[in-house]
Design a protein around this motif. Structure first.
Motif, short mmCIF file in Angstrom:
data_model
loop_
_atom_site.label_atom_id
_atom_site.label_comp_id
_atom_site.label_asym_id
_atom_site.label_seq_id
_atom_site.Cartn_x
_atom_site.Cartn_y
_atom_site.Cartn_z
N MET A 1 0.79 -1.39 -0.03
CA MET A 1 -0.05 -0.10 -0.13
C MET A 1 0.89 1.14 0.07
SD MET A 1 -3.06 1.04 2.72
CE MET A 1 -2.44 0.03 3.90
N ASN A 2 0.67 2.23 -0.77
CA ASN A 2 1.30 3.25 -1.06
C ASN A 2 0.45 4.67 -0.93
OD1 ASN A 2 4.09 2.61 -1.34
ND2 ASN A 2 3.20 1.74 -3.44
N PHE A 3 1.04 5.49 -0.25
CA PHE A 3 0.08 6.90 0.05
C PHE A 3 0.90 8.04 -0.98
CE2 PHE A 3 -2.57 5.64 3.41
CZ PHE A 3 -1.83 4.74 3.97
N GLU A 4 0.01 8.74 -1.60
CA GLU A 4 0.47 9.70 -2.48
C GLU A 4 -0.48 11.09 -2.19
OE1 GLU A 4 0.95 8.69 -6.61
OE2 GLU A 4 1.85 6.79 -5.97
N ILE A 5 0.26 12.37 -2.26
CA ILE A 5 -0.49 13.36 -2.15
C ILE A 5 -0.92 13.97 -3.63
CG2 ILE A 5 -0.27 15.85 -1.68
CD1 ILE A 5 -0.19 13.80 0.70
N SER A 6 -1.93 14.41 -3.80
CA SER A 6 -2.39 14.69 -5.25
C SER A 6 -2.80 16.12 -4.98
CB SER A 6 -3.29 13.73 -5.85
OG SER A 6 -4.35 13.78 -4.98
N PRO A 7 -3.17 16.87 -6.26
CA PRO A 7 -3.66 18.16 -6.14
C PRO A 7 -5.02 18.15 -5.37
CG PRO A 7 -2.89 17.84 -8.49
CD PRO A 7 -2.64 16.51 -7.29
N GLY A 8 -5.01 18.89 -4.44
CA GLY A 8 -6.29 18.82 -3.57
C GLY A 8 -6.79 17.78 -2.64
N GLY A 9 -5.84 16.56 -2.78
CA GLY A 9 -6.27 15.54 -2.04
C GLY A 9 -5.07 14.45 -1.79
N TYR A 10 -5.71 13.10 -1.74
CA TYR A 10 -4.55 12.20 -1.62
C TYR A 10 -5.05 10.99 -2.37
CZ TYR A 10 -7.77 10.90 2.14
OH TYR A 10 -8.80 10.82 2.93
N GLU A 11 -4.23 9.96 -2.56
CA GLU A 11 -4.46 8.66 -3.19
C GLU A 11 -3.67 7.50 -2.07
OE1 GLU A 11 -2.62 9.10 -6.83
OE2 GLU A 11 -3.80 10.80 -7.38
N ILE A 12 -4.34 6.57 -2.29
CA ILE A 12 -4.11 5.18 -1.63
C ILE A 12 -4.04 4.13 -2.77
CG2 ILE A 12 -4.37 3.67 0.22
CD1 ILE A 12 -6.55 5.65 1.52
N SER A 57 -3.10 13.34 6.83
CA SER A 57 -2.33 13.60 7.83
C SER A 57 -1.70 12.33 8.50
CB SER A 57 -3.19 14.00 9.11
OG SER A 57 -4.18 12.94 9.47
N GLU A 58 -0.61 12.62 9.22
CA GLU A 58 0.06 11.14 9.73
C GLU A 58 -0.86 10.30 10.46
OE1 GLU A 58 3.24 10.02 8.76
OE2 GLU A 58 3.15 11.65 7.63
N GLN A 59 -1.89 10.90 11.05
CA GLN A 59 -2.56 10.10 11.88
C GLN A 59 -3.59 9.24 11.16
OE1 GLN A 59 -2.67 9.81 15.30
NE2 GLN A 59 -4.02 8.02 14.63
N LEU A 60 -3.97 9.87 9.91
CA LEU A 60 -4.90 9.36 9.07
C LEU A 60 -4.30 8.08 8.49
CD1 LEU A 60 -7.64 8.95 7.45
CD2 LEU A 60 -6.94 10.81 5.77
N LYS A 61 -2.93 8.29 7.94
CA LYS A 61 -2.19 7.18 7.59
C LYS A 61 -2.14 6.15 8.55
CE LYS A 61 1.06 9.53 4.57
NZ LYS A 61 2.86 9.71 4.41
#
Length: 78
Positions: A1-12, A57-61
């Motif tokens: 599983m990878n997390f990425e920041i995208s314009p206006g949000g995030y991707e999992i 956020s780190e907590q959300l991750k």
């Protein structure tokens, strides 16, 4: 599983193993993110990725990893 920041949000992004072996869990995770964590404008690309608006956020991750850890053995997170 990878997390990425995208314009206006995030991707999992999920591994092939999760996407192919646990598609129902991806859908359950999406429901959990919307219902319990209040994810906004959540979208799904097959069972490979979830996309949402807002701040990752780190907590959300940590919460997402914890959710998956109790459901999938040997979870590899990026």
């Amino acid at each position: 599983m990878n997390f990425e920041i995208s314009p206006g949000g995030y991707e999992i992004w999920f591994s092939d193993r999760i996407a192919e072996d646990h598609p129902g869990l991806v859908e359950q995770c999406a429901d959990w993110l919307e219902d319990d964590l209040g994810a906004v404008n959540l979208g799904q690309i097959d069972h490979q990725a979830l996309l949402a608006d807002g701040v990752l956020s780190e907590q959300l991750k940590k919460d997402i990893v914890a959710w998956w850890t109790v459901r999938v053995e040997e979870l590899d997170q990026g």
